[in-house]
Design a protein around this motif. Structure first.
Motif, PDB file in Angstrom:
ATOM      1  N   ILE A  12      52.638  35.151  38.227  1.00  0.00           N
ATOM      2  CA  ILE A  12      51.190  35.495  38.779  1.00  0.00           C
ATOM      3  C   ILE A  12      51.201  34.857  40.257  1.00  0.00           C
ATOM      4  O   ILE A  12      50.358  35.521  40.966  1.00  0.00           O
ATOM      5  CB  ILE A  12      50.250  34.521  37.973  1.00  0.00           C
ATOM      6  CG1 ILE A  12      48.676  35.036  38.214  1.00  0.00           C
ATOM      7  CG2 ILE A  12      50.196  33.189  38.167  1.00  0.00           C
ATOM      8  CD1 ILE A  12      47.728  34.723  37.421  1.00  0.00           C
ATOM      9  N   GLY A  13      52.176  34.249  40.534  1.00  0.00           N
ATOM     10  CA  GLY A  13      52.094  33.623  41.997  1.00  0.00           C
ATOM     11  C   GLY A  13      52.299  34.884  43.046  1.00  0.00           C
ATOM     12  O   GLY A  13      51.737  35.013  43.908  1.00  0.00           O
ATOM     13  N   SER A  14      53.560  35.662  42.637  1.00  0.00           N
ATOM     14  CA  SER A  14      53.742  36.702  43.403  1.00  0.00           C
ATOM     15  C   SER A  14      52.689  37.818  43.253  1.00  0.00           C
ATOM     16  O   SER A  14      52.438  38.544  44.209  1.00  0.00           O
ATOM     17  CB  SER A  14      55.077  37.240  43.188  1.00  0.00           C
ATOM     18  OG  SER A  14      55.341  37.754  41.750  1.00  0.00           O
ATOM     19  N   PHE A  19      48.495  41.035  45.797  1.00  0.00           N
ATOM     20  CA  PHE A  19      46.987  41.309  45.593  1.00  0.00           C
ATOM     21  C   PHE A  19      46.303  40.904  46.991  1.00  0.00           C
ATOM     22  O   PHE A  19      45.471  41.693  47.494  1.00  0.00           O
ATOM     23  CB  PHE A  19      46.244  40.512  44.693  1.00  0.00           C
ATOM     24  CG  PHE A  19      44.949  40.732  44.462  1.00  0.00           C
ATOM     25  CD1 PHE A  19      44.277  41.773  43.740  1.00  0.00           C
ATOM     26  CD2 PHE A  19      44.241  39.678  44.888  1.00  0.00           C
ATOM     27  CE1 PHE A  19      43.079  42.069  43.573  1.00  0.00           C
ATOM     28  CE2 PHE A  19      42.651  39.917  44.725  1.00  0.00           C
ATOM     29  CZ  PHE A  19      42.109  40.992  44.176  1.00  0.00           C
ATOM     30  N   TRP A  20      46.804  39.807  47.576  1.00  0.00           N
ATOM     31  CA  TRP A  20      45.808  39.483  48.753  1.00  0.00           C
ATOM     32  C   TRP A  20      46.237  40.295  49.943  1.00  0.00           C
ATOM     33  O   TRP A  20      45.184  40.734  50.854  1.00  0.00           O
ATOM     34  CB  TRP A  20      46.138  37.909  49.399  1.00  0.00           C
ATOM     35  CG  TRP A  20      45.641  37.500  50.223  1.00  0.00           C
ATOM     36  CD1 TRP A  20      46.165  36.925  51.419  1.00  0.00           C
ATOM     37  CD2 TRP A  20      44.021  37.243  50.670  1.00  0.00           C
ATOM     38  NE1 TRP A  20      45.141  36.519  52.396  1.00  0.00           N
ATOM     39  CE2 TRP A  20      43.929  36.688  51.831  1.00  0.00           C
ATOM     40  CE3 TRP A  20      43.048  37.433  49.717  1.00  0.00           C
ATOM     41  CZ2 TRP A  20      42.697  36.583  52.284  1.00  0.00           C
ATOM     42  CZ3 TRP A  20      41.606  37.142  50.422  1.00  0.00           C
ATOM     43  CH2 TRP A  20      41.393  36.741  51.546  1.00  0.00           C
ATOM     44  N   GLU A  21      47.361  40.865  49.993  1.00  0.00           N
ATOM     45  CA  GLU A  21      47.689  41.661  51.205  1.00  0.00           C
ATOM     46  C   GLU A  21      46.372  43.041  51.127  1.00  0.00           C
ATOM     47  O   GLU A  21      46.260  43.531  52.179  1.00  0.00           O
ATOM     48  CB  GLU A  21      49.192  42.104  50.941  1.00  0.00           C
ATOM     49  CG  GLU A  21      49.941  41.506  51.569  1.00  0.00           C
ATOM     50  CD  GLU A  21      49.675  40.633  52.802  1.00  0.00           C
ATOM     51  OE1 GLU A  21      49.534  41.318  53.870  1.00  0.00           O
ATOM     52  OE2 GLU A  21      49.688  39.464  52.864  1.00  0.00           O
ATOM     53  N   THR A  41      41.475  32.920  35.620  1.00  0.00           N
ATOM     54  CA  THR A  41      42.658  32.651  35.922  1.00  0.00           C
ATOM     55  C   THR A  41      43.214  33.294  37.417  1.00  0.00           C
ATOM     56  O   THR A  41      44.095  32.444  37.954  1.00  0.00           O
ATOM     57  CB  THR A  41      43.556  32.937  34.578  1.00  0.00           C
ATOM     58  OG1 THR A  41      43.003  32.234  33.429  1.00  0.00           O
ATOM     59  CG2 THR A  41      45.033  32.229  34.990  1.00  0.00           C
ATOM     60  N   PHE A  42      43.360  34.411  37.543  1.00  0.00           N
ATOM     61  CA  PHE A  42      43.746  35.244  38.492  1.00  0.00           C
ATOM     62  C   PHE A  42      43.080  34.321  39.938  1.00  0.00           C
ATOM     63  O   PHE A  42      43.703  34.383  40.982  1.00  0.00           O
ATOM     64  CB  PHE A  42      43.531  36.619  38.613  1.00  0.00           C
ATOM     65  CG  PHE A  42      44.030  37.429  39.473  1.00  0.00           C
ATOM     66  CD1 PHE A  42      45.387  37.763  39.343  1.00  0.00           C
ATOM     67  CD2 PHE A  42      43.754  37.900  40.721  1.00  0.00           C
ATOM     68  CE1 PHE A  42      46.307  38.503  40.107  1.00  0.00           C
ATOM     69  CE2 PHE A  42      44.426  38.646  41.607  1.00  0.00           C
ATOM     70  CZ  PHE A  42      45.834  39.030  41.295  1.00  0.00           C
ATOM     71  N   ILE A  43      41.808  34.513  39.927  1.00  0.00           N
ATOM     72  CA  ILE A  43      41.017  33.732  41.046  1.00  0.00           C
ATOM     73  C   ILE A  43      41.344  32.643  41.388  1.00  0.00           C
ATOM     74  O   ILE A  43      41.765  32.205  42.536  1.00  0.00           O
ATOM     75  CB  ILE A  43      39.572  33.885  40.963  1.00  0.00           C
ATOM     76  CG1 ILE A  43      39.057  35.384  40.904  1.00  0.00           C
ATOM     77  CG2 ILE A  43      38.785  32.912  41.822  1.00  0.00           C
ATOM     78  CD1 ILE A  43      37.613  35.652  40.491  1.00  0.00           C
ATOM     79  N   SER A  44      41.847  31.617  40.242  1.00  0.00           N
ATOM     80  CA  SER A  44      42.253  30.208  40.527  1.00  0.00           C
ATOM     81  C   SER A  44      43.705  30.323  41.197  1.00  0.00           C
ATOM     82  O   SER A  44      43.645  29.461  42.209  1.00  0.00           O
ATOM     83  CB  SER A  44      42.235  29.559  38.955  1.00  0.00           C
ATOM     84  OG  SER A  44      43.124  28.570  39.108  1.00  0.00           O
TER      85      SER A  44
END
Ligand code: ADP
Ligand code: MG
Length: 147
Positions: A12-14, A19-21, A41-44
């Motif tokens: 999920i870290g990568s 996603f943020w890009e 969970t993803f937002i966290s």
């Protein structure tokens, strides 16, 4: 263009980095998906990636959690909202959700919405729509469509 990212809790870290890009270009992001799909969970994990100092929890009861962080040398605010408990657009407005959306106009606020389907009229067209689906017990798929 539609981008799909598959991930487990181990990767999920990568996934949030990738996603943020894309998501960094949008002040308003909607997160759709069933209960337990992994929106919170993803937002966290995204907040961890952005080094948000506050603890990230589900805003289901508070409706909105406010986080502050510094991005590229500028103070930024994330309004993490969850509209699950709302039934109508009117209820959402009375609960201050339109103000959350409007606050993004100040250029230093991101508004992330879980369960946008509860008051779709409040979501401006310039948002990023994100869908999370469960593909296996520990596997999730997130898809986002950009113009
Ligand atoms: N790859 C994954 N990504 C996100 N959550 C996962 C994943 N695999 C298992 N889970 C689990 O699924 C649940 C997702 O819950 P949550 O994030 O609260 O969902 P939602 O906010 O969409 O209702 C958590 O218990 C989490 O540990
Ligand atoms: Mg949630």
């Amino acid at each position: 263009m539609t981008t799909t990212i598959s991930f487990s809790l181990n990767t999920i870290g990568s996934a949030v980095a990738q996603f943020w890009e894309i998501a960094k270009n949008y002040r308003i992001v909607t997160f759709s998906g069933d209960m337990g799909a992994g929106k919170t969970t993803f937002i966290s994990h995204l907040c961890q990636y952005l080094q948000v100092p506050d603890a990230v929890s589900s805003p289901t009861f508070a409706l909105v959690n406010e986080y502050r962080f510094e991005y590229e040398g500028k103070e930024q605010t994330i309004l993490h909202t969850d509209w699950y408990r709302l039934r109508t657009t009117e209820e959402a407005i009375n609960a201050g959700m339109e103000e959350c959306i409007d606050q993004t106009k100040n250029g230093q606020t991101y508004c992330w919405v879980e369960w946008p389907e509860k008051a779709p009229e409040l979501i401006p067209s310039n948002h990023l729509a994100v869908y999370i689906t469960t593909t296996d017990i520990m596997e999730r798929s997130i898809s986002l469509t950009t113009n």
